[in-house]
Design a protein around this motif. Structure first.
Motif, PDB file in Angstrom:
ATOM      1  N   SER A 241       2.895   2.602   6.980  1.00 33.87           N
ATOM      2  CA  SER A 241       3.326   1.690   5.915  1.00 33.87           C
ATOM      3  C   SER A 241       2.570   1.927   4.620  1.00 33.87           C
ATOM      4  CB  SER A 241       3.124   0.229   6.355  1.00 33.87           C
ATOM      5  OG  SER A 241       1.754  -0.013   6.678  1.00 33.87           O
ATOM      6  N   PHE A 287       4.768   0.212   1.682  1.00 33.77           N
ATOM      7  CA  PHE A 287       6.173  -0.009   1.973  1.00 33.77           C
ATOM      8  C   PHE A 287       6.304  -0.609   3.365  1.00 33.77           C
ATOM      9  CE2 PHE A 287       4.777   4.370   2.348  1.00 33.77           C
ATOM     10  CZ  PHE A 287       4.981   4.648   3.693  1.00 33.77           C
ATOM     11  N   GLU A 288       7.527  -0.940   3.727  1.00 35.04           N
ATOM     12  CA  GLU A 288       7.790  -1.487   5.044  1.00 35.04           C
ATOM     13  C   GLU A 288       7.517  -0.424   6.106  1.00 35.04           C
ATOM     14  OE1 GLU A 288       9.130  -4.940   5.980  1.00 35.04           O
ATOM     15  OE2 GLU A 288       7.740  -4.805   4.303  1.00 35.04           O
ATOM     16  N   ASN A 365       5.986  -3.478  -2.441  1.00 26.72           N
ATOM     17  CA  ASN A 365       6.381  -4.049  -1.155  1.00 26.72           C
ATOM     18  C   ASN A 365       6.342  -5.571  -1.173  1.00 26.72           C
ATOM     19  OD1 ASN A 365       7.344  -3.572   1.458  1.00 26.72           O
ATOM     20  ND2 ASN A 365       5.325  -3.894   2.364  1.00 26.72           N
ATOM     21  N   ALA A 703       3.108  -4.450   7.942  1.00 24.34           N
ATOM     22  CA  ALA A 703       3.564  -4.606   6.555  1.00 24.34           C
ATOM     23  C   ALA A 703       2.561  -5.429   5.766  1.00 24.34           C
ATOM     24  CB  ALA A 703       4.932  -5.279   6.522  1.00 24.34           C
TER      25      ALA A 703
END
Length: 736
Positions: A241, A287-288, A365, A703
């Protein structure tokens, strides 16, 4: 270095040989043996080898061979140790230099931030007078007592704290165990170097060491846009992530990253970008979580690092240096908070009182997770995060705002005074006009043409003063009739009003309380008229109003209306009215009205410069903003001392012979308004704090939102343009 190694080896062997036989060494024996040995074998030089001993007898003595081999091996060992120590010292020096460079980068970033804040205050035109930037280069601005997020000074960001577990944490550093990295070079959008394996150099990007790096240099015979693409393939398909990288570049560098997932689907391939105007030493993408099959990293340069000339040819070289790449998929805490230390404003002309605050944030994010922002007045006696009065705020750069983008602390009031030539004395509402005479011999301003507009109290220190000259008035100019002049506004501005060959008659008029806007001066010979004024609007808006010619005389006018330099409606003769769409912008708008009235041929005809017109039927244009002739800006008084300095629409406040005056290089129209700010002592706020709350999705433990920087912008709660709708009824009070 070789000398030291030889001495240490001699002493080690000496002690070993004596102790192995159970003998004790005294100081005199050590000195004697030490002196004898290095007298025969000078320190710093290799042990001597005498191959002639092998030729001295018909049969080679085996002891001679053993002696030469032992001495050779000893010399090789010393040389190896010396080389090894040199390499270790070199590594230590490189690491020290890199640490020093990182420290200097951090200090430079901090200095650049301070300069950027000062430049922002000087050049910003959106009503902000100061700012504070935080880019997380150090821990000075975070209050660790109330904060629970993780601050990473390497990537210059804050995120949720990770769960410390060697079992759960998944890192992409295992890529260094294989050479699964390829590079491709593009130049001006075309492949310049075909894809090839990086080989063993790949490990240098993933070893985490401070003194190793991967470097590729591309050479071109012409300048252009050069891109290096790195395709990185992990050994497995870990869920990651976050991608962090450290790079080195002397020139501006843009970084793009594309995530290729091992799980196919209909979703688009995510692409991330990072670009910096100042620092080219790191990038971070949050990011995810995604199962990664490969990562494509693009480094793009628009200009070469250097030019190399050789044999009458010039080559342009582009360097791409990557010091580290870290792929991580850490498990994060569910939530966390960031609280800043108290934020204040520089002290300048009493601006250090905080009036209103906005926030500008760069985050990643944040869509799939939750980031909340708060502002609070500092509370020195607070013992917990709940002791502050937190006010929610939405960053001004957020598209979807859940809360106001401005938090007001009511630190100051906007007030005004009217400059009047008819006033007998100055009062709380009026400033008496001092003199209309131009003076050239004022102390400190000898030789400069100065007008002393008004005399002020010595203790009078207005904050951010401006003058709206000719408040609620407009100028109109008349020349002899010229057909179709009304549709050529550029000729009016560039020729008629500036050419002495035209007989221009100038007058001014007050914006009345009726819908009738302007009444002609009743001239049989007719004429062409140019009416112009500015209107300060609090916001952008569109209205539709009807312009009406009020009588038979004005019915014969050829009339044109301009807004901000563009023709928005022409009302030709014999047309009594027209609907006009007014598209006002926020801030200053210019309105120009041009009229061509034919001369009166007979006494009974409806021609000549007679009649009137209504600009907005059943309403007044003053309802939509502040009307004035000129916007006069405040400048430092020293600029008026130089007669060669060109100062248009400016004024200052100066002390002359112990008295304080408003000065300008020309006369100011009677009835002008001086606007300025007065601080509220009862609600003064000297410092504020920023709070950022982060929360992740409960079903996505890998996340985390990320914040890479924020800027606190300080502005005024009240602005002159915001008083537009209240000024007509004088709701805005006048206070000293």
């Amino acid at each position: 270095m070789i000398e030291d190694i030889q001495k240490v080896r001699f002493l080690n062997n000496l002690y070993k040989s004596f102790y192995s036989y159970g003998k004790e060494l005294d100081e005199l024996t050590i000195k004697r043996l030490y002196t004898d040995y290095f007298r025969q074998n000078p320190a710093g030089s290799p042990l001597s080898l005498d191959p002639e001993l092998l030729r001295s007898t018909a049969v080679v003595n085996i002891d001679y061979i053993n002696n030469i081999m032992a001495r050779s091996l000893y010399n090789m060992d010393v040389l190896y140790d010396a080389a090894h120590e040199n390499i270790e010292e070199l590594y230590a020096t490189v690491s020290s230099l890199n640490n020093r460079i990182d420290s200097l980068r951090s200090k430079r970033a901090k200095l650049e931030k301070q300069i950027d804040d000062l430049t922002f205050a000087v050049t910003n035109s959106d009503g902000y007078y100061a700012s504070f930037s935080e880019e997380f280069t150090d821990i000075e601005s975070i209050d660790t007592k109330y904060s629970s997020v993780y601050l990473d000074t390497d990537s210059r960001s804050i995120s949720l704290s990770s769960v410390s577990s060697g079992y759960f944490n998944q890192s992409g550093n295992n890529v260094s165990k294989s050479n699964l990295a390829k590079r491709t070079t593009y130049f001006n959008g075309k492949v310049a170097e075909a894809t090839q394996d990086i080989g063993a150099q790949a490990s240098m990007m993933f070893d985490g060491l401070n003194d190793t790096y991967f470097k590729h240099t591309f050479k071109s015979a012409s300048p252009g846009i050069c891109s290096l693409k790195l395709d990185i393939t992990p050994l497995s398909s870990p869920s990651i992530s976050r991608v962090f990288g450290r790079i080195s570049s002397d020139k501006k560098l843009t970084t793009l990253m594309q995530i290729n997932s091992s799980i196919t689907g209909n979703s688009e391939i995510p692409i991330f970008s990072s670009q910096s105007e100042n620092d080219f030493d790191n990038f971070v993408f949050q990011f995810e979580p995604v199962n990664v099959s490969s990562i494509s990293l693009f480094l793009i340069k628009n200009e070469p690092d250097r030019l190399v000339k050789s044999n009458n040819t010039t080559m342009y070289e582009y360097d791409f240096v990557i010091r580290d790449i870290v792929l991580s998929g850490l498990y994060y805490d569910v939530d966390g908070s960031y609280v800043s230390n108290p934020i204040t404003i520089y002290s300048d002309n009493d601006k250090n009182v905080i009036d209103a605050v906005s926030l500008d944030v760069n985050s990643q994010n944040a869509t799939a997770n939750d980031i909340s922002y708060f502002i609070a007045k500092d509370n020195p006696s607070a013992t917990s995060i709940d002791d502050f009065q937190w006010l929610p705020i939405s960053p001004i750069n957020n598209l979807n705002k859940s809360y106001p983008s401005v938090v007001s602390f009511n630190g100051s009031n906007l007030v005004f005074k009217t400059i009047s030539k008819t006033a007998q004395e100055s009062t709380e509402q009026v400033i008496k006009y001092f003199s209309t005479k131009e003076e050239t011999d004022l102390p400190g301003y000898e030789g400069a043409k100065i007008h002393r507009i008004a005399k002020l109290d010595r203790s009078y220190n207005p904050i951010e003063p401006v003058i709206l000259e000719g408040y609620n008035r407009y100028l109109w100019h008349k020349v002899d009739y010229e057909e179709n002049l009304c549709v050529d506004v550029s000729k009016w501005k560039n020729d008629v009003l500036t050419n002495s060959n035209y007989n221009v008659v100038t007058s001014s008029a007050q914006v009345g309380n009726t819908s009738s806007f302007w009444t002609a001066p009743s001239i049989d010979s007719g004429g062409s008229v140019y009416i112009s004024f500015d209107i300060l609007s609090s916001s952008a808006f569109v209205i539709q109003k009807t312009l009406t010619k009020d009588d038979d005389y004005s019915l014969n006018w050829d009339l044109a209306v301009y807004l901000n330099g563009s023709l928005i409606k022409r009302v030709p003769p014999d047309v009594s009215s027209e609907n006009i769409v007014w598209n006002f912008v926020e801030g200053i708008n210019n309105v120009t009205i041009c009229i061509d009235a034919k001369p009166k041929p007979t006494s009974s005809s409806y021609y000549g410069l007679y009649g009137s017109f209504s600009l907005m039927q059943q309403s007044r244009i003053s309802e939509y903003g502040l009307i004035y002739q000129k916007y006069l800006s405040y400048v430092v008084s020293d600029l008026f001392k130089n007669s060669d300095t060109i100062l248009n629409n400016s004024f200052s406040i100066a002390t002359i012979d112990t008295e304080k005056y408003i000065i300008s290089n020309r006369e100011i129209v009677d009835g002008s308004r001086l606007y300025y700010y007065v601080n509220n002592a009862n609600s003064a706020v000297d410092a504020v704090r920023v709070r950022i709350d982060m929360n992740r999705d409960l079903l996505k433990p890998k996340a985390s939102p990320l914040v890479t920087s924020y800027r606190v912008k300080f502005k005024r709660t009240q602005e002159i343009k915001d008083t537009a709708l209240r000024a007509a009824s004088d709701i805005l009070g006048s206070r000293s």
